[in-house]
Scaffold this motif. Structure first.
Motif, PDB file in Angstrom:
ATOM      1  N   ASP A  61       6.760  -5.754  -7.265  1.00 30.82           N
ATOM      2  CA  ASP A  61       6.324  -4.504  -7.888  1.00 30.82           C
ATOM      3  C   ASP A  61       5.082  -3.933  -7.224  1.00 30.82           C
ATOM      4  O   ASP A  61       4.830  -2.725  -7.311  1.00 30.82           O
ATOM      5  N   THR A  64       6.545  -1.645  -4.808  1.00 33.60           N
ATOM      6  CA  THR A  64       7.131  -0.468  -5.458  1.00 33.60           C
ATOM      7  C   THR A  64       6.063   0.531  -5.867  1.00 33.60           C
ATOM      8  O   THR A  64       6.240   1.754  -5.712  1.00 33.60           O
ATOM      9  N   ARG A 118      12.014  -1.707  -1.279  1.00 32.37           N
ATOM     10  CA  ARG A 118      11.019  -1.443  -2.327  1.00 32.37           C
ATOM     11  C   ARG A 118       9.964  -0.445  -1.870  1.00 32.37           C
ATOM     12  O   ARG A 118       9.475   0.368  -2.654  1.00 32.37           O
TER      13      ARG A 118
END
Length: 333
Positions: A61, A64, A118
């Protein structure tokens, strides 16, 4: 903002970069995603072009969030990310507990594909082995596959991020990264913790390969965020660094005593800015990655070069104090 070439690569980066771990995970303190996105945008507006992340941070993440914040200016920034931890076959662990490494070419290819997805990009500027030991740096089949990925245009440059914690074994690993692979190492180095850099910088200068530096403020000792009465929240990475209350007190008290002997460098600059200027005094350093938690700290660090420069005399005085252990007994940490 000052910009420097990462020697040994085609990359040029801002002298102050942004370690995305502080906004892409919940380990350090920026827990609100929109706040993190706003800080990344503000950093870009202040001239920061180097953003360093890793696939293992929040299981991807932290890659991301970078795409979400800066995907529209991808061609104006330099993205560094890392691989090596097998985040695909091992569940996330609390805090900074490490997952197993997988240095096989097959795993590298899979990790590379997932990071590209990502990050929403066709290439990674600086692809770094994440906390490798010598066996990974010396593994020819891995590096041959990395070179093939470079030839395919998926990677622009290769590096090694040494860690996770301050460990003098990283001198040999960083030197081998430079001598064997011409790969810029990322290391822990600051006014108080100079030993790894002192062991690596001469080799970097001799081979024309740059070094990247993280933890420039010694986990808060050099930016004013740690005081004698500081209590680290659960999940704070400094709880992981010094795991018992006794060692935590020693780390803080000993470090703060050293900082008191550095107050002279606050003339015309904050100590946080001086800490960055000190590191960039070393010509082999390409970029410094401070821990950024808020807009005030970001602006302070990003404007380090508008503060009064650190003179050669100031630098020499710091080095003398460090050589004398700041007049203190060795730290019990």
């Amino acid at each position: 903002m000052e910009y420097r070439k990462i020697h040994g690569t085609p990359l040029t980066v801002s002298a102050v970069g942004f370690g995305v771990w502080t906004v892409g995970t919940t380990w350090w303190g920026v827990r609100d995603r929109q706040t993190g996105i706003r800080l990344l945008r503000q950093a870009f507006d202040l001239g920061v072009t180097f953003f360093d992340t890793a696939d293992t941070y929040a299981s991807g993440d932290a890659e991301t969030i970078l795409q979400e914040a800066l995907g529209d200016v991808r061609d104006q920034i330099v993205i560094g990310t890392k691989f090596g931890y097998d985040i695909y076959n091992h569940p996330d662990r609390p805090g900074q507990q490490e997952r197993p490494h997988d240095w096989s070419p097959k795993h590298m290819r899979h990790a590379l594909e997932q990071s590209l997805r990502r990050l929403g990009t066709g290439h990674i500027d600086l692809y770094q082995l994440h906390n490798p030991r010598l066996d990974a740096i010396q593994r020819d089949d891995l590096w041959e596959e990395l070179e093939r990925a470079k030839d395919e245009g998926l990677i622009r440059a290769l590096g090694t991020a040494m860690g996770p914690a301050f460990d003098l074994r990283q001198v040999a690993e960083g030197v081998d990264s430079i001598e064997r692979r011409a790969a810029p190492p990322q290391i822990i180095y600051n006014l108080l913790e100079q030993e790894i850099g002192a062991g690596i910088f001469p080799t970097a200068r001799a081979h024309g390969v740059s070094v990247l530096v993280r933890v420039p403020h010694a986990s808060g000792l050099l930016d004013g965020s740690v005081r004698k009465d500081t209590v680290f929240e659960p999940g704070d990475h400094r709880n992981w660094r010094v795991t018992t209350n006794e060692r935590r007190r020693a780390f803080m008290e000993d470090g703060l005593a050293r900082v008191e002997r550095l107050r002279f460098i606050e003339d015309g600059r904050t100590i946080g800015q001086a800490a960055i200027q000190f590191i960039l005094h070393e010509p082999s350093v390409a970029s410094v990655l401070p821990n950024i938690y808020d807009a005030e700290g970001l602006k302070e660090f990003a404007t380090f070069d508008s503060a009064r420069p650190l003179s050669d005399d100031d630098y020499a005085t710091v080095q003398r104090l460090h050589a004398e252990n700041f007049g203190l007994q060795p730290a019990a940490i």
